[in-house]
Design an enzyme around this catalytic site. Structure first.
Site, PDB file in Angstrom:
ATOM      1  N   ASP A  14       2.629   0.582  -1.030  1.00  0.00           N
ATOM      2  CA  ASP A  14       3.922   0.845  -1.742  1.00  0.00           C
ATOM      3  C   ASP A  14       4.988   1.008  -1.545  1.00  0.00           C
ATOM      4  O   ASP A  14       6.277   1.162  -1.367  1.00  0.00           O
ATOM      5  CB  ASP A  14       3.612   2.664  -1.226  1.00  0.00           C
ATOM      6  CG  ASP A  14       2.215   3.175  -1.668  1.00  0.00           C
ATOM      7  OD1 ASP A  14       1.522   2.509  -2.942  1.00  0.00           O
ATOM      8  OD2 ASP A  14       2.634   4.323  -1.095  1.00  0.00           O
ATOM      9  N   LYS A  17       5.445  -3.572  -4.944  1.00  0.00           N
ATOM     10  CA  LYS A  17       4.556  -4.649  -5.001  1.00  0.00           C
ATOM     11  C   LYS A  17       4.303  -4.982  -7.144  1.00  0.00           C
ATOM     12  O   LYS A  17       4.412  -5.994  -7.167  1.00  0.00           O
ATOM     13  CB  LYS A  17       2.857  -4.755  -4.644  1.00  0.00           C
ATOM     14  CG  LYS A  17       2.778  -4.767  -3.061  1.00  0.00           C
ATOM     15  CD  LYS A  17       1.931  -5.089  -2.707  1.00  0.00           C
ATOM     16  CE  LYS A  17       0.368  -3.583  -2.910  1.00  0.00           C
ATOM     17  NZ  LYS A  17       1.411  -2.297  -1.744  1.00  0.00           N
ATOM     18  N   GLY A  41      -2.448   2.371  -6.038  1.00  0.00           N
ATOM     19  CA  GLY A  41      -1.317   2.821  -6.847  1.00  0.00           C
ATOM     20  C   GLY A  41      -0.119   2.346  -7.474  1.00  0.00           C
ATOM     21  O   GLY A  41       0.894   1.929  -7.073  1.00  0.00           O
ATOM     22  N   HIS A  42      -0.179   0.862  -8.020  1.00  0.00           N
ATOM     23  CA  HIS A  42       1.106   0.436  -8.661  1.00  0.00           C
ATOM     24  C   HIS A  42       1.619   0.221  -9.449  1.00  0.00           C
ATOM     25  O   HIS A  42       1.279   1.076 -10.919  1.00  0.00           O
ATOM     26  CB  HIS A  42       0.297  -1.606  -8.617  1.00  0.00           C
ATOM     27  CG  HIS A  42      -0.292  -1.625  -7.740  1.00  0.00           C
ATOM     28  ND1 HIS A  42      -0.735  -2.959  -7.148  1.00  0.00           N
ATOM     29  CD2 HIS A  42      -0.777  -0.949  -6.216  1.00  0.00           C
ATOM     30  CE1 HIS A  42      -1.588  -3.202  -6.315  1.00  0.00           C
ATOM     31  NE2 HIS A  42      -0.240  -2.168  -5.440  1.00  0.00           N
ATOM     32  N   GLN A 231      -2.205  -2.609  -0.983  1.00  0.00           N
ATOM     33  CA  GLN A 231      -2.604  -1.870   0.362  1.00  0.00           C
ATOM     34  C   GLN A 231      -0.636  -3.198   0.866  1.00  0.00           C
ATOM     35  O   GLN A 231       0.001  -3.018   0.174  1.00  0.00           O
ATOM     36  CB  GLN A 231      -2.852  -1.901   1.603  1.00  0.00           C
ATOM     37  CG  GLN A 231      -4.652  -0.768   1.214  1.00  0.00           C
ATOM     38  CD  GLN A 231      -5.475  -1.131  -0.721  1.00  0.00           C
ATOM     39  OE1 GLN A 231      -6.193  -2.297  -0.177  1.00  0.00           O
ATOM     40  NE2 GLN A 231      -5.231  -0.136  -0.924  1.00  0.00           N
TER      41      GLN A 231
END
Ligand code: GDP
Ligand code: IMO
Ligand code: MG
Length: 429
Positions: A14, A17, A41-42, A231
């Site tokens: 988080d 990225k 989750g991007h 990650q």
């Protein structure tokens, strides 16, 4: 020789990225995910919209960029199709610029059940998994009975699916686990499985390729390729705070195995880090703040998981951890995000070193957190907004001092600075 550039996280995920990949994507012809799966989750923000991507690379909203889901990535057909539907609902057609490796492994509905069972069995030692089936799917991959996307194109797929499912069910039953009544994303097992198969039929309409050939041939033809990590380094299965990690190599080495790119074809490595630290899920976090300062960072930084909505644990920047991550990844360029979150803090701290058994050390360790003390340096805040700041020179001098300290102590240039969630709130240094 043309090389692959890499963007990956240097902390516990988080780091921002997705935002950075989206911002840099116009410089590339191809954006490729190399590991992880829907545990990621991007978040991307542009043109007044906010999008969260889980399996699909963050270059997808750039129509002229080819996005690749590499062999190292895991795909859940149900989650994948939900993501595709979200992208389509916003006026984009991902089948035009998305290709998927035939070697990418499939997360079966029973893998998700297995994740929940294994976490439950761990009790208070649980990892805090996102429960997307990541651990069990990578386990089956290395145990050599996993199913790959390419397998779904073969006539015996259904039989192989049923065989693997039956293996999982035998394990549930031996543990007395009522898997039939276990809900997955509010759906019954049967409903979920039905959606999963419907999703798989849709995925088969995408371009399923040998992505290792596609990427290497693209490089040979002079194309620019960007690998997008999921990650973060401290969640890497080998180098993270094991066992509180994910099940893949989140580091630069993962690009080689997750895309089929040789080590001598790795180019720039952009290491993304927040101006402070966060962690979601269990496990050691040396600089964690269990006080009102940590609470304030969480509030201002909106530190809640993009995949699970869980509150993220917050703390100060950890220099031994950052230097460890730079070393493991061969970071050539640092990217700092969320510096704006610190705007209103009068004092900002950085853990410069650890004190282990009374000895000062710059080496990162989470082995015996009770025995570790941290040596903090204090910095004056800048107490001003960073809106509209687009060069290093325009930053308040205290923000400059903070960043210069990091550069000096990592011996690495901070090449990109992010001052907000929007694509445009990014500048090169
Ligand atoms: P990722 O998993 O590394 O892509 O990061 P996430 O999307 O899970 O979490 C990063 C969060 O911070 C998202 O909500 C982003 O919109 C947000 N974000 C990214 N960069 C910045 C920044 O520079 N400032 C602020 N305030 N938010 C940012
Ligand atoms: P992005 O790509 C933050 C964490 C989970 C848990 C551990 C194992 O958005 O940075 P898993 O589901 O992989 O078995 O969970 O890893 N985790 C993440 N934390 N960001 C992520 O991805 C994460 N993916 C997994 O919270 O502690
Ligand atoms: Mg995330």
């Amino acid at each position: 020789m043309k090389k692959v550039d890499v963007i990956l996280g240097l902390q516990w995920g988080d780091e921002g990225k997705g935002k950075i990949v989206d911002a840099l994507a116009p410089n590339y012809n191809i954006v490729a995910r190399f590991q992880g799966g829907p545990n990621a989750g991007h978040t991307l923000e542009f043109d007044g919209h906010k999008y969260v991507l889980h399996t699909i690379p963050s270059g997808i909203f750039h129509k002229h960029i080819t996005n690749i889901i590499g062999n190292g990535v895991l795909i859940d057909a149900q989650i994948f199709m939900k993501e595709i539907a979200m992208i389509r609902a916003n006026g984009y057609e991902p089948s035009k610029n998305l290709k998927i490796s035939q070697k990418a492994h499939l997360i079966l509905p029973t893998h998700r059940v297995m994740d929940a069972v294994l976490e439950h069995l761990k009790g208070s030692a649980k990892i805090g998994s996102t429960l997307k089936g990541i651990g069990p799917t990578y386990t089956d991959k290395t145990a050599r009975h996993g199913l790959r996307l390419g397998d779904s194109l073969e006539p015996d797929f259904k039989t192989r699916y049923e065989t693997l499912k039956a293996t999982h069910i035998r394990q549930f039953e031996s543990l007395g686990f009522d898997w039939k009544n276990h809900k997955i994303e509010q759906l019954s097992f049967d409903e979920y499985e039905q959606k999963w198969f419907a999703g798989l039929e849709e995925i088969k309409k995408f371009d399923i390729i040998s992505s290792e050939y596609f990427i290497n041939q693209a490089l040979d033809a002079g194309k620019n390729v960007l690998a997008e990590g999921a990650q973060g380094t401290l969640l890497d299965v080998d180098f993270g705070s094991y066992p509180f990690v994910t099940s893949s190599n989140t580091t630069t080495a993962g690009v080689c195995t997750g895309l089929g790119v040789a080590p001598n074809r790795i180019g720039k490595v952009y290491g993304v880090f927040k101006a402070y630290c966060t962690r979601v899920g269990s496990g050691p976090f040396p600089t964690e703040l269990n006080d009102e300062v940590g609470e304030e960072i969480r509030k201002v930084g909106r530190e809640f998981g993009a995949t699970t909505g869980r509150p993220r644990r917050c703390g100060w920047l950890d220099m031994p951890a950052l230097n460890y991550a730079i070393m493991i990844n061969g970071v050539t360029d640092l990217v700092v995000t969320k510096i704006d979150v610190l705007n209103d803090f009068s004092e900002i701290k950085i853990a410069e070193s650890y004190i282990v058994n009374g000895q000062k050390t710059a080496e990162f360790s989470t082995a015996d957190l009770e025995d570790i003390k941290l040596d903090y340096l204090s910095f004056d805040g800048w107490n001003q907004s960073l809106a509209d700041i687009d060069t290093f020179e325009k930053l308040p001098s205290n923000a400059q001092k903070y960043l210069e300290f990091i550069e000096k102590n990592t011996n690495t240039k901070i090449s990109i600075i992010s001052t907000g969630p929007n694509r445009l709130e990014t500048f090169f240094n």
